[in-house]
Design a protein around this motif. Sequence first.
Motif, PDB file in Angstrom:
ATOM      1  N   LEU A 182      80.606  54.131  52.730  1.00 24.15           N
ATOM      2  CA  LEU A 182      81.357  53.110  53.081  1.00 24.15           C
ATOM      3  C   LEU A 182      81.817  52.059  52.815  1.00 24.15           C
ATOM      4  O   LEU A 182      82.747  51.291  52.026  1.00 24.15           O
ATOM      5  N   SER A 183      80.752  51.028  53.140  1.00 24.79           N
ATOM      6  CA  SER A 183      80.528  49.701  52.955  1.00 24.79           C
ATOM      7  C   SER A 183      80.114  49.046  51.784  1.00 24.79           C
ATOM      8  O   SER A 183      81.064  48.651  50.920  1.00 24.79           O
ATOM      9  N   SER A 184      79.779  49.610  51.085  1.00 24.70           N
ATOM     10  CA  SER A 184      79.912  49.477  49.507  1.00 24.70           C
ATOM     11  C   SER A 184      80.527  50.042  48.876  1.00 24.70           C
ATOM     12  O   SER A 184      81.486  48.779  47.958  1.00 24.70           O
ATOM     13  N   THR A 223      81.350  45.681  63.004  1.00 22.69           N
ATOM     14  CA  THR A 223      80.611  46.708  63.195  1.00 22.69           C
ATOM     15  C   THR A 223      79.817  47.636  62.252  1.00 22.69           C
ATOM     16  O   THR A 223      78.573  47.831  62.458  1.00 22.69           O
ATOM     17  N   LEU A 224      81.134  47.790  61.133  1.00 24.19           N
ATOM     18  CA  LEU A 224      80.324  49.602  60.036  1.00 24.19           C
ATOM     19  C   LEU A 224      79.113  47.809  59.370  1.00 24.19           C
ATOM     20  O   LEU A 224      78.203  47.978  59.436  1.00 24.19           O
ATOM     21  N   ASN A 225      79.548  46.944  59.574  1.00 19.48           N
ATOM     22  CA  ASN A 225      78.498  45.644  59.085  1.00 19.48           C
ATOM     23  C   ASN A 225      77.390  45.930  59.449  1.00 19.48           C
ATOM     24  O   ASN A 225      76.493  45.676  58.661  1.00 19.48           O
ATOM     25  N   THR A 226      77.913  45.854  60.446  1.00 20.23           N
ATOM     26  CA  THR A 226      75.866  45.599  61.134  1.00 20.23           C
ATOM     27  C   THR A 226      75.374  46.465  61.028  1.00 20.23           C
ATOM     28  O   THR A 226      73.631  46.260  61.042  1.00 20.23           O
ATOM     29  N   TRP A 227      75.581  48.113  61.362  1.00 17.23           N
ATOM     30  CA  TRP A 227      75.520  48.836  60.803  1.00 17.23           C
ATOM     31  C   TRP A 227      75.355  49.603  59.353  1.00 17.23           C
ATOM     32  O   TRP A 227      73.991  49.973  59.089  1.00 17.23           O
ATOM     33  N   ARG A 228      75.191  49.365  58.910  1.00 18.53           N
ATOM     34  CA  ARG A 228      75.148  49.050  57.425  1.00 18.53           C
ATOM     35  C   ARG A 228      73.602  47.810  56.978  1.00 18.53           C
ATOM     36  O   ARG A 228      72.993  48.542  56.347  1.00 18.53           O
ATOM     37  N   ASN A 229      73.847  47.472  57.669  1.00 16.57           N
ATOM     38  CA  ASN A 229      72.274  46.502  57.616  1.00 16.57           C
ATOM     39  C   ASN A 229      71.485  47.113  58.493  1.00 16.57           C
ATOM     40  O   ASN A 229      70.735  46.856  57.888  1.00 16.57           O
TER      41      ASN A 229
END
Length: 188
Positions: free
Chosen positions: A49-51, A132-138
């Motif tokens: 999703l992030s990508s 938050t999505l990007n925190t989880w992605r990382n």
Amino acid sequence: MASRALDRWTNSAQVALDEIEDAHRAVGGAGRGRRYATLQVNHAYVTLLSSQFQGFCRDLHTEAVAVIVGGVAPPVLGPVVQNLFVQGRKLDHGNPNPGNLGSDFGRLGMDFWRSVTALDRRNPARQAALETLNTWRNAVAHQDWHVVGPALRLKQVQDWRAACRALATHFDASVGTFLAGLVGRPPW
């Protein structure tokens, strides 16, 4: 009319995201209850999703730069101006987090988040969801659970996906409005 970036996000990116949801159902079934194997699918889903959203944002930025460069005179300066807008672009190397988006679109002269939040009063909450999505992605990409913990549910990722879908539409509208004011015609 929408940008090519939004068209790709709405079509091919959604197909890829639907495929991983299908994989989730195949691994875990459709019923309630704990299914430990789905955790890995959820981790893959948040990364995908992030990508995909990063690809949309980068493509939208690239289209915006092309619209601006199309109005540069003399035309021989176009590649120079284009390079100035994309050189060091954060979306080429970093996540599509609010800071990177604001920075990259800000280079075009746009107050990005002010424009986006003006379109819908729910966008600040969506901006927080994107963070938050990007925190989880990382956390997933770097296996660093101290910030988030390892429990990630499908519903969480689906909520982030819905936030990204709404933001994509508003990003497209905001950038389109900004460009139309800049160049004097609809950009797409």
